[in-house]
Motif scaffolding. Structure first.
Motif, short mmCIF file in Angstrom:
data_model
loop_
_atom_site.label_atom_id
_atom_site.label_comp_id
_atom_site.label_asym_id
_atom_site.label_seq_id
_atom_site.Cartn_x
_atom_site.Cartn_y
_atom_site.Cartn_z
N TYR A 93 48.45 44.62 39.28
CA TYR A 93 47.25 44.00 39.83
C TYR A 93 46.01 44.43 39.04
N GLU A 112 44.94 35.69 46.32
CA GLU A 112 45.85 36.57 47.02
C GLU A 112 45.07 37.20 48.16
N PHE A 115 43.09 40.75 48.60
CA PHE A 115 43.11 41.56 47.38
C PHE A 115 41.80 41.42 46.63
#
Length: 189
Positions: A93, A112, A115
């Protein structure tokens, strides 16, 4: 070996031959995986990181889809590998965030939920991962201790049990590894 440890080891080792075993594992490990993920995500900005549930599920799927070579050696082996899987997910990530920041991979990016990683956090996590990879080449045990303590949030006693070493060894290696990693990260950021 306790009954619970034996049961988990048997189920883990049967996953390769019986896909139904995957359904039996999660209830046995979910709470511990959730605690590991929660510990790791506490370091991120509140409310702006991949959520705990998503990290647990991604790590779990990685563990059952790509198990280590050979047989599992019980709970401690499973959770040691789980710590590494969570580390890899978070670093991936961070690298994705870093590439986006620099204009690389100019493609639409899926949203996402939950996130968000700051540029500084992404760079720090990437630098930590690179330094930890170098440390593992020099001293694999120290690298594993960092994974257990930093990424999984295990206490000294738990780390000692997982790695099969004394608590004094964990304390000594943890202190040494942190100092070495700090010097490496300081140079790269």
């Amino acid at each position: 070996m306790s009954e619970e440890k034996h049961q988990l080891t048997s189920i883990l080792n049967s996953v390769r031959d019986d896909s139904e075993s995957i359904k039996k594992i999660l209830p046995l490990v979910y709470d511990d995986l959730r605690n590991m993920a929660h510990h790791q995500l506490r370091r991120e900005r509140p409310g702006h990181t991949i959520n705990t549930t998503a990290l647990v599920h991604e790590a779990y799927m990685k563990l059952v889809k790509f198990p280590p070579e050979g047989d599992w050696d019980g709970r401690r082996h499973f959770f040691g590998v789980a710590a590494r899987a969570m580390r890899q997910i978070l670093v991936n990530y961070a690298k994705k965030r870093s590439r986006q920041k620099r204009g690389g991979e100019n493609q639409p990016v899926e949203f996402e939920e939950g996130f968000y990683m700051t540029e500084k956090k992404a760079d720090e996590l990437i630098a930590l991962d690179e330094a930890l990879t170098r440390l593992e080449k020099m001293n694999e045990r120290q690298g594993r201790i960092v994974e257990c303590r930093y990424f999984a949030g295990y206490k000294v006693e738990e780390t000692a049990d997982i790695l099969g070493v004394s608590e004094a060894t964990v304390k000594r290696d943890w202190t040494t590894a942190r100092a070495w990693l700090y010097s490496q990260i300081k140079e790269s950021i």
